[in-house]
Design a protein around this motif. Sequence first.
Motif, PDB file in Angstrom:
ATOM      1  N   GLU A 125      -0.660 -11.757 -10.889  1.00  0.00           N
ATOM      2  CA  GLU A 125      -1.430 -11.712  -9.643  1.00  0.00           C
ATOM      3  C   GLU A 125      -1.281 -10.343  -8.967  1.00  0.00           C
ATOM      4  N   VAL A 126      -0.057  -9.825  -8.965  1.00  0.00           N
ATOM      5  CA  VAL A 126       0.175  -8.542  -8.299  1.00  0.00           C
ATOM      6  C   VAL A 126      -0.515  -7.417  -9.072  1.00  0.00           C
ATOM      7  N   LYS A 127      -0.478  -7.506 -10.403  1.00  0.00           N
ATOM      8  CA  LYS A 127      -1.145  -6.474 -11.201  1.00  0.00           C
ATOM      9  C   LYS A 127      -2.657  -6.494 -10.946  1.00  0.00           C
ATOM     10  N   LYS A 128      -3.190  -7.686 -10.855  1.00  0.00           N
ATOM     11  CA  LYS A 128      -4.624  -7.825 -10.605  1.00  0.00           C
ATOM     12  C   LYS A 128      -4.954  -7.218  -9.234  1.00  0.00           C
ATOM     13  N   LEU A 129      -4.138  -7.538  -8.277  1.00  0.00           N
ATOM     14  CA  LEU A 129      -4.344  -7.039  -6.923  1.00  0.00           C
ATOM     15  C   LEU A 129      -4.227  -5.516  -6.875  1.00  0.00           C
ATOM     16  N   ALA A 130      -3.257  -4.997  -7.608  1.00  0.00           N
ATOM     17  CA  ALA A 130      -3.052  -3.546  -7.628  1.00  0.00           C
ATOM     18  C   ALA A 130      -4.304  -2.852  -8.160  1.00  0.00           C
ATOM     19  N   TYR A 131      -4.937  -3.505  -9.123  1.00  0.00           N
ATOM     20  CA  TYR A 131      -6.160  -2.947  -9.692  1.00  0.00           C
ATOM     21  C   TYR A 131      -7.306  -3.040  -8.686  1.00  0.00           C
ATOM     22  N   GLU A 132      -7.483  -4.233  -8.115  1.00  0.00           N
ATOM     23  CA  GLU A 132      -8.602  -4.455  -7.192  1.00  0.00           C
ATOM     24  C   GLU A 132      -8.489  -3.603  -5.935  1.00  0.00           C
ATOM     25  N   ARG A 160      -6.815  -0.850  -5.680  1.00  0.00           N
ATOM     26  CA  ARG A 160      -6.498   0.540  -6.047  1.00  0.00           C
ATOM     27  C   ARG A 160      -5.181   0.981  -5.396  1.00  0.00           C
ATOM     28  N   LEU A 161      -4.163   0.173  -5.635  1.00  0.00           N
ATOM     29  CA  LEU A 161      -2.890   0.446  -4.967  1.00  0.00           C
ATOM     30  C   LEU A 161      -2.165   1.660  -5.554  1.00  0.00           C
ATOM     31  N   GLY A 162      -2.409   1.928  -6.805  1.00  0.00           N
ATOM     32  CA  GLY A 162      -1.791   3.103  -7.401  1.00  0.00           C
ATOM     33  C   GLY A 162      -0.301   2.972  -7.670  1.00  0.00           C
ATOM     34  N   ALA A 163       0.247   1.795  -7.445  1.00  0.00           N
ATOM     35  CA  ALA A 163       1.669   1.615  -7.717  1.00  0.00           C
ATOM     36  C   ALA A 163       1.857   1.140  -9.147  1.00  0.00           C
ATOM     37  N   GLU A 164       2.997   1.470  -9.713  1.00  0.00           N
ATOM     38  CA  GLU A 164       3.318   0.979 -11.054  1.00  0.00           C
ATOM     39  C   GLU A 164       3.986  -0.392 -10.884  1.00  0.00           C
ATOM     40  N   VAL A 165       3.399  -1.432 -11.491  1.00  0.00           N
ATOM     41  CA  VAL A 165       3.925  -2.778 -11.328  1.00  0.00           C
ATOM     42  C   VAL A 165       4.618  -3.231 -12.609  1.00  0.00           C
ATOM     43  N   MET A 166       5.868  -3.631 -12.497  1.00  0.00           N
ATOM     44  CA  MET A 166       6.620  -4.043 -13.683  1.00  0.00           C
ATOM     45  C   MET A 166       7.281  -5.394 -13.465  1.00  0.00           C
ATOM     46  N   TRP A 203      15.918  -0.608 -12.988  1.00  0.00           N
ATOM     47  CA  TRP A 203      14.619  -0.203 -12.447  1.00  0.00           C
ATOM     48  C   TRP A 203      14.770   0.894 -11.392  1.00  0.00           C
ATOM     49  N   LEU A 204      15.854   0.799 -10.618  1.00  0.00           N
ATOM     50  CA  LEU A 204      16.107   1.810  -9.591  1.00  0.00           C
ATOM     51  C   LEU A 204      16.770   3.058 -10.165  1.00  0.00           C
ATOM     52  N   GLY A 205      17.266   2.918 -11.401  1.00  0.00           N
ATOM     53  CA  GLY A 205      17.947   4.040 -12.019  1.00  0.00           C
ATOM     54  C   GLY A 205      19.311   4.325 -11.407  1.00  0.00           C
ATOM     55  N   VAL A 206      19.966   3.276 -10.893  1.00  0.00           N
ATOM     56  CA  VAL A 206      21.325   3.502 -10.396  1.00  0.00           C
ATOM     57  C   VAL A 206      22.307   2.912 -11.394  1.00  0.00           C
ATOM     58  N   PRO A 207      23.477   3.525 -11.537  1.00  0.00           N
ATOM     59  CA  PRO A 207      24.446   3.009 -12.500  1.00  0.00           C
ATOM     60  C   PRO A 207      24.950   1.635 -12.082  1.00  0.00           C
ATOM     61  N   GLN A 208      25.176   0.794 -13.080  1.00  0.00           N
ATOM     62  CA  GLN A 208      25.607  -0.586 -12.846  1.00  0.00           C
ATOM     63  C   GLN A 208      26.996  -0.652 -12.232  1.00  0.00           C
ATOM     64  N   GLY A 209      27.806   0.368 -12.468  1.00  0.00           N
ATOM     65  CA  GLY A 209      29.187   0.288 -12.011  1.00  0.00           C
ATOM     66  C   GLY A 209      29.978  -0.566 -12.968  1.00  0.00           C
ATOM     67  N   GLN A 210      31.282  -0.541 -12.826  1.00  0.00           N
ATOM     68  CA  GLN A 210      32.124  -1.308 -13.730  1.00  0.00           C
ATOM     69  C   GLN A 210      32.093  -2.778 -13.355  1.00  0.00           C
ATOM     70  N   SER A 245       0.818  -1.221   0.000  1.00  0.00           N
ATOM     71  CA  SER A 245       0.000   0.000   0.000  1.00  0.00           C
ATOM     72  C   SER A 245       0.850   1.268   0.000  1.00  0.00           C
ATOM     73  N   SER A 246       2.050   1.192   0.581  1.00  0.00           N
ATOM     74  CA  SER A 246       2.878   2.402   0.621  1.00  0.00           C
ATOM     75  C   SER A 246       3.894   2.453  -0.526  1.00  0.00           C
ATOM     76  N   CYS A 247       3.774   1.521  -1.478  1.00  0.00           N
ATOM     77  CA  CYS A 247       4.767   1.459  -2.553  1.00  0.00           C
ATOM     78  C   CYS A 247       4.370   2.338  -3.727  1.00  0.00           C
ATOM     79  N   ARG A 248       5.378   2.936  -4.334  1.00  0.00           N
ATOM     80  CA  ARG A 248       5.139   3.737  -5.525  1.00  0.00           C
ATOM     81  C   ARG A 248       5.483   2.910  -6.767  1.00  0.00           C
ATOM     82  N   ARG A 249       6.585   2.169  -6.674  1.00  0.00           N
ATOM     83  CA  ARG A 249       6.995   1.336  -7.805  1.00  0.00           C
ATOM     84  C   ARG A 249       7.236  -0.092  -7.329  1.00  0.00           C
ATOM     85  N   VAL A 250       6.721  -1.024  -8.124  1.00  0.00           N
ATOM     86  CA  VAL A 250       6.847  -2.437  -7.750  1.00  0.00           C
ATOM     87  C   VAL A 250       7.473  -3.196  -8.904  1.00  0.00           C
ATOM     88  N   ILE A 251       8.448  -4.053  -8.600  1.00  0.00           N
ATOM     89  CA  ILE A 251       8.983  -4.958  -9.623  1.00  0.00           C
ATOM     90  C   ILE A 251       8.794  -6.382  -9.113  1.00  0.00           C
TER      91      ILE A 251
END
Lengths: 200, 605
Positions: B291-298, B300-306, B331-338, B273-279
């Motif tokens: 299942e998680v996408k269905k749940l997010a819809y039912e 109304r979690l409002g999180a983006e599920v990927m 997904w987190l947008g952090v650089p992979q590093g070498q 419920s407190s999540c903004r982005r879900v992977i």
Amino acid sequence: MFNILISSVGGQGGLTLSRIMAVAAVRQGLSARTGETLGMAQRFGSVLSFVRVGEDVQSPIFGPGEADYIIGLELFETVRATRYLRDTGVVFAADEYKPPVSASLSPKPAWGRENVLRSLRETLGEKLLVVPARDLALRAGSARAINVVMLGVFNAHARLFADDVVYEAIKSVLPGRAGEVSVKAYELGKAFYAERAKSA
Amino acid sequence: MGNEAIARGAWEAGVRVVTGYPGTPSSEVIMTFHEEGRGLPIYVEWAVNERVAFEIAYGAAIGGVRALVTMKAPGLNVASDPVLSAAYSGVEGGLVILVADDPGPHTTQTEQDSRWYAKLSKLPMFTASTPQEAKDTVKRLFRVSEELKLPVIFRTTTRLNHAVGDVVLGEVEERDARPSFKKDPPRFVRAGMKWNLERHAWLNGVLRRVEEVASSLGFNKVEGSGEYCVVTEGVAYNYVYEALRGLGEARVKVLRVDQLYPVPSKFLAENLSSCRRVIVVEELDPYLEAEVKKLAYEERLGAEVMGKEEGLLPLEGELNPSLVKGALYRWLGVPQGQESTPAADVRLPERPPPLCPGCPHAFSYIALKLGIARAGYKLSEVPVFGDIGCYALSVNRPIEAIWTEHSMGASISMAMGLKVAGYDKPVVATIGDSTFFHAGIPSLIEAVHKRVDMLVLILDNRVVAMTGHQSTPSWEVTESGRQARGIDIVEVVKSIGVDEVAVVDPYDFNKMVETVASMIKRPGVKVLVAQHPCRLMEVRQLKTVKKYRVIEDKCTGCRACVNVTGCPALYIEDGKAKIVEDDCTGCGLCARFCPYKAIVEVGGA
Ligand code: SF4
Ligand code: SF4
């Protein structure tokens, strides 16, 4: 944490070796995970065994470029495994040579023992130690002990396990005569490494 | 090993009946009982196939004792018929169905995701992430099963079954093991349609209680906190754990789902419920993701599920730590590093698993090819249908014998199908002994009954070799030491009324070629049983093993020996054939094909 990759041909005892290392790790108070694929690759196919030893190990496998050590029980398979090596990693290669059937079927054999060795030396340079594992294993009493010879060489370098822990681990995985031969093989592997270190 | 841990867990839970059919990566559970469990008051035996195995375990469980049945993913397809009915009738004693999926796939014909079976059968399904948890999970699942009075599926993947790790052992439960069975037709007789409707309602009611029971036993867990949430399960959890540890980031919450069906919706809804982005990170199909996408819809979690559907992770193949790390970082947008640079990748000849040195199947298939030719047919016009087992390795160069391999027992019926469709050249079905017992018998009955012209080659090596040498119904004593009645495969074949039966030892190579050549031309269903024990097994029992060697001066390097046999003990170097002495089992097959008589027995002339 250490990532160790054992590459072998099915039937050479790669899985037994990973089992011995896992048991040794646990007896040493470290946590360990190994991952491998059994089944079809059991005999005469390529087999990779992943061994991870350290404090907080979770995953049983690791990815390319992440091995600290590679223990190769056969030359072709050692070459095949090099893509898993970290740039700081070290490779211990038994001088066993068992070309795959597909190599012998090709009319122009581009590979031979010398070529495979050369390719390993060229890609790895200083990171490579080739071990006369068959001779040492035979001296210990059985060509089947090549895997444990390599454990001796590896542990003399990495000093990951105490010797008596290794003896116990060997004897718990290989009871009876095989265990005795293996303990000897382990010692010979260690001695070989010590000799090398002295002359280097 | 995960499988050993599962066996230990079942033992600690006081299991009384353990059955299954061998299949990588599930086989070691029963093998562990056979090795370590001698003398325990447990019935542990391989069954003729997964369906029979399940029914045996189910029969025990309705009698109130705890039972475990093990199989690989395609085994569940075989067992699915009784499994679906069992969901309506339920159990009294705990019944755990272990199903091992094989992402990769390493040793399986498809990358089947057996989680869909939970939805289909409406049976609760659970998973675990480490060998320790595998042991504890199987133990708890017996309680879940008894609490709900339903069979429970324990779904694993190769990397759990074959992972070795440290496991802390527990106490063995003392249980009253005497079975009893109360007559209750509405519950156990699926002939009554009204009863079935009632039982379906009962089942749906039970499914609503799964999450409550599971959470009381400590399934499903959450780690960390933050608006970035990872939902994961099973082995994939390990990869997530290590990737995030490497990152040292505190803004990620990890939800590990152990209860795969029905998904723990309260647990997920609360923690997401407190999540903004879900992977969603999982092996094989995007099952949890849906299942998680269905749940997010039912909810109304409002999180983006990927997940896989958005291409963050591949839909085919096995996950590994690097793949998961890459996906999470992106997904987190952090650089992979070498990344550390792997040493150069060298192109090497492949090493697919071949038939072993001295394998009787090599003799059989080479003789089959020569027999077909001797009968006057082109090899390209006589389809050779294959089946599941070691002998499928004959597909590789140079033997290249089989044209198909599908599912247990399919060789005979598929060959029949081509024939009844009007194929005017001979057809050959090849099937192993264990596979014949497993699923070949009904197909052979069908072919005989419909008077189809075909040659059936039964490759009888007396053992389930591929998965590690398990017993077949022909054994007189099983691995547990139980006295058994050996079933004679030739008598079974005869009793079906085939037109012709011949039994030949494929090591008697010329006879094998002649028998194929003469049988293949005649009408009717002809069965040729090629009987020779698996060479690996046989060599272990021999006191001395012959070896062959190459006389270097005589060898011209023509490669006939390798080209015909493909024996992995043979290779060519510097223009000469060589034999790896350790690996040679002295079968003499290669020597037959050397035109220069350069291969001889060691110590012989
Ligand atoms: S005799 Fe020839 S074919 Fe048979 S195992 Fe030895 S090398 Fe292989
Ligand atoms: S068939 Fe005979 S001559 Fe030809 S490569 Fe083999 S051993 Fe040498």
